[in-house]
Each structure stands twice: as structure tokens, then as C-alpha cells.
Scaffold this motif. Structure first.
Motif, PDB file in Angstrom:
ATOM      1  N   VAL A   1      -9.283   3.400   3.999  1.00 39.21           N
ATOM      2  CA  VAL A   1     -10.525   2.667   4.256  1.00 39.21           C
ATOM      3  C   VAL A   1     -10.485   2.033   5.633  1.00 39.21           C
ATOM      4  O   VAL A   1     -11.455   2.099   6.402  1.00 39.21           O
TER       5      VAL A   1
ATOM      6  N   SER B   1      -4.972   2.540  -2.901  1.00 39.37           N
ATOM      7  CA  SER B   1      -4.767   2.359  -1.465  1.00 39.37           C
ATOM      8  C   SER B   1      -6.027   1.868  -0.756  1.00 39.37           C
ATOM      9  O   SER B   1      -7.135   2.289  -1.070  1.00 39.37           O
ATOM     10  N   ARG B   2      -5.828   0.987   0.198  1.00 37.65           N
ATOM     11  CA  ARG B   2      -6.900   0.544   1.110  1.00 37.65           C
ATOM     12  C   ARG B   2      -6.700   1.138   2.498  1.00 37.65           C
ATOM     13  O   ARG B   2      -7.564   1.036   3.352  1.00 37.65           O
TER      14      ARG B   2
ATOM     15  N   ASN C   1     -13.180   3.872  -7.172  1.00 43.97           N
ATOM     16  CA  ASN C   1     -13.100   2.673  -6.331  1.00 43.97           C
ATOM     17  C   ASN C   1     -13.005   1.423  -7.191  1.00 43.97           C
ATOM     18  O   ASN C   1     -13.630   1.317  -8.243  1.00 43.97           O
TER      19      ASN C   1
ATOM     20  N   LEU D   1     -13.375  10.918   2.848  1.00 46.29           N
ATOM     21  CA  LEU D   1     -13.387  10.806   1.396  1.00 46.29           C
ATOM     22  C   LEU D   1     -13.952  12.069   0.743  1.00 46.29           C
ATOM     23  O   LEU D   1     -13.440  12.528  -0.289  1.00 46.29           O
TER      24      LEU D   1
ATOM     25  N   LEU E   1     -11.638  10.706  -7.260  1.00 48.43           N
ATOM     26  CA  LEU E   1     -11.850   9.540  -6.408  1.00 48.43           C
ATOM     27  C   LEU E   1     -12.564   8.432  -7.172  1.00 48.43           C
ATOM     28  O   LEU E   1     -13.669   8.633  -7.686  1.00 48.43           O
TER      29      LEU E   1
ATOM     30  N   ASP F   1       0.852  -1.184   0.000  1.00 48.60           N
ATOM     31  CA  ASP F   1       0.000   0.000   0.000  1.00 48.60           C
ATOM     32  C   ASP F   1       0.883   1.228   0.000  1.00 48.60           C
ATOM     33  O   ASP F   1       1.669   1.440   0.931  1.00 48.60           O
TER      34      ASP F   1
ATOM     35  N   THR G   1      -9.627   3.920  -4.187  1.00 44.98           N
ATOM     36  CA  THR G   1      -9.843   3.177  -2.954  1.00 44.98           C
ATOM     37  C   THR G   1     -10.189   1.724  -3.285  1.00 44.98           C
ATOM     38  O   THR G   1     -10.552   1.399  -4.414  1.00 44.98           O
ATOM     39  N   HIS G   2     -10.060   0.866  -2.292  1.00 45.35           N
ATOM     40  CA  HIS G   2     -10.439  -0.541  -2.447  1.00 45.35           C
ATOM     41  C   HIS G   2     -11.473  -0.837  -1.372  1.00 45.35           C
ATOM     42  O   HIS G   2     -11.140  -1.091  -0.215  1.00 45.35           O
TER      43      HIS G   2
END
Length: 339
Positions: A196, A192-193, A249, A237, A247, A163, A221-222
């Protein structure tokens, strides 16, 4: 009302990272789940270490062994099974000639910016990746920048891992300053996670980065399930979007976690509430130890077809497969099957 873990959450993301849970028994105890009949499952931690931060645990339902967030991180005995076609290197990345740098897409290059992760997802396609042989330091990053400079067809750099946000903001800004000196690069993408599972990773310094660079910045994002987006993450976010990041996902289609139309609709709607657009929905990469997460292509296509009738187009992610050696993601053709 679902009863969830009340965690003493830090505002410092690095403290949260240090306090991540690595013992399945401790995790189950926090969730008030008896672990005495789960010893065979817990043993799978030796195949791939468990790691899950408390802010992510706080979104799990107490007493529910089938919680969709818990199932993503809890070791299972199924991981010991071997299946044809499942390998330790499903995307054929581990024999890369330039350690840490993958140039498989014509105009984009992917950089393993950091090897570690804040959370170890059991389905991770890089769960067997030799990060120790792809470690980045300033010298290797300068070599990567030199490679990018010599390839004018590259206009986008993707930071991956591990990450990339395991790096601190100073290290991230150092790299961006070097990268923006390369005229043909116009975009940088961060997959990146970490935000989250630890929303505090979105710092004031991170939010300020877009004002200091000419590069267009994208945060991918994940997020796999709507329950992952609590109010704290939603707030962060929205702040990222307002700061100037695009942004997006990407999610993975996972059996008994998010493989229903209702789960996917909830995810897309919840993402949009947080200013995130659905981007990719990946079918499972065939990584050794993750077969129990797989659904068939026919099931995936049927689900995706129904999403097209239930959601506006901008909330329907592209259904894709990553194939080792291919020059792009491979869309799953809706016309391949008769239903």
C-alpha cells in the motif's frame, strides 16, 4: 485538482524503504506545512518513531494538516496522554510462551514473520510490541514449522508482523516450500501494508509465487481511506489478483479520518475497483498513545448499520473488535443499542 507531492519514485522497493522519511519536520516541509507551532506534536516521535515512504507521501494533499493519510502517520502531542483501559499490550500478546508464534485461533496460527514495518501508523496496536524478543531467523522458523507439524488442527498459517513483506521474495518462497510439506496446511495468509505504501513491493517474483505452490494464498491489505489507492497501487493489486492470490482488506475505524458513511462507501467502492474485497472494519484497539483515534461503539454501530443500507453485502466489511485471550474476533452486535 488537489495538488499532491511530486516524488522521484524508485522502482526498487528496497530503495524506497531506505528513503522513507523519519523526521516530521521534513515531512511537513514536503507538504508545505509550517511546523513552527507543532513542536509539542513533533516531540511525540520519541514515543514511537515516525516512518513514512515517499510513495505514500505523494498521495497526501499539500498544505492540508488534516489530510487523512497524513493524520495516520504524523506524531501528535495527544500521544502523551494516558487513559483508563489503554495499555501497551491491548491484545495480551507479549507474554506468549512461544516467541513470535501465536496460536489463539483453533485452526489458524499467526507468525510474527518480520518485526519491521515500512510505515509506522500512530494507532498501531503493536506500537509497544517487543519485536527484539520475537525476532525470527531460519532456526526459529523451523521451530515454528515443527510446532505446526505437531498440531494437525492447523490448516492455515498467517504471516504478520511488523510486516511480513519486509522479507524478500527468496525468504518468503523458502518458508512457503517448507510449509507446503505439512499436509494438513492448506492456506497461507499474508497481512501487509507494505504494498500500500510502496506499490513497487509487488515484484514479478511475488506475482509468480502462486504458480509454485499448492497452498491457497491470501493477501490481506491494510487500507483505511480511499485516497490511499492511487492508480499505481490499483494496477499492482489487480495484478496480484490475476496472479492467483485472494485479495481482502482490513481497516481500522479512525476518528476524523474515515469515521463517516461517505468515507467508508468510497473506500469499499475503490477497493472493489482494485479487485479487493472489504473483510474487517476494526474498532480501535485500546493501545496506549492512540486514544485520540477512538470513536464510541455506538457511533461505530450506527455507521455500520447505514453502510448495510447503502452498499451491497459483499462490499460491507464485518465490524469487529479484537479482544485479548478470545478465540475469535468479536462482532459488534447491531442490536445492543437503541438509536
Amino acid at each position: 485538482m488537489i495538488q499532491r507531492i511530486e516524488a522521484n519514485l524508485h522502482t526498487n522497493w528496497q530503495k524506497e524503504l531506505a528513503n522513507a522519511i523519519s523526521d516530521p519536520k521534513i515531512l511537513l516541509k514536503l507538504l508545505e506545512i509550517d511546523s513552527k507551532n507543532l513542536s509539542d506534536d513533533i516531540a511525540a516521535r520519541k514515543l514511537f518513531a515516525m516512518r513514512v515512504p515517499l510513495p505514500f507521501v505523494s498521495r497526501m494533499e499539500k498544505g492540508n494538516l488534516n489530510d487523512p493519510l497524513l493524520k495516520q502517520v504524523l506524531p501528535l502531542a495527544d500521544e502523551f496522554e494516558t487513559h483508563p483501559g489503554y495499555t501497551s499490550d491491548p491484545l495480551e500478546e507479549q507474554n506468549n510462551q512461544t516467541p513470535g508464534l501465536l496460536h489463539k485461533y483453533k485452526s489458524r496460527v499467526l507468525l510474527i514473520f518480520r518485526g519491521g514495518c515500512a510505515v509506522n501508523c500512530r494507532y498501531c496496536f503493536r506500537r509497544h510490541f517487543p519485536y527484539q524478543d520475537n525476532h525470527q531467523n531460519k532456526q526459529s522458523l523451523l521451530s515454528a514449522l515443527d510446532y505446526i507439524t505437531k498440531h494437525p488442527e492447523i490448516n492455515e498459517v498467517i504471516l504478520s508482523g511488523g510486516d511480513p513483506l519486509m522479507a524478500n521474495d527468496e525468504a518468503l518462497m523458502w518458508f512457503i516450500e517448507k510449509l507446503e510439506a505439512i499436509n494438513h496446511v492448506t492456506r497461507m495468509r499474508i497481512h501487509s501494508r507494505l504494498p500500500v505504501v510502496i506499490p513497487a513491493r509487488i515484484t514479478e517474483a511475488f506475482l509468480a509465487i502462486p504458480t509454485h505452490t499448492r497452498l491457497k494464498l491470501i493477501l490481506v491489505t491494510h487500507i483505511n481511506h480511499a485516497n490511499e489507492i492511487d492508480d499505481a497501487l490499483k494496477k499492482q493489486l489487480i495484478a496480484v489478483k490475476r496472479a492467483g492470490y485472494t485479495l481482502l482488506n482490513q481497516a481500522v475505524l479512525l476518528k476524523s479520518i474515515n469515521d463517516t458513511v461517505a468515507a467508508q462507501i468510497s473506500l469499499s467502492e475503490r477497493l472493489f475497483e482494485a479487485d479487493v474485497l472489504p473483510y474487517y472494519l476494526h474498532v480501535l484497539d485500546k493501545v496506549q498513545g492512540a486514544h485520540h483515534f477512538a470513536i464510541t461503539d455506538a457511533q461505530a454501530i450506527a455507521l455500520h448499520r447505514e453502510l448495510l443500507t447503502e452498499l451491497p453485502g459483499f462490499l460491507v466489511p464485518k465490524l469487529v473488535r479484537e479482544v485479548g485471550g478470545e478465540k475469535s474476533k468479536t462482532p459488534l452486535d447491531l442490536g445492543l443499542y437503541d438509536f
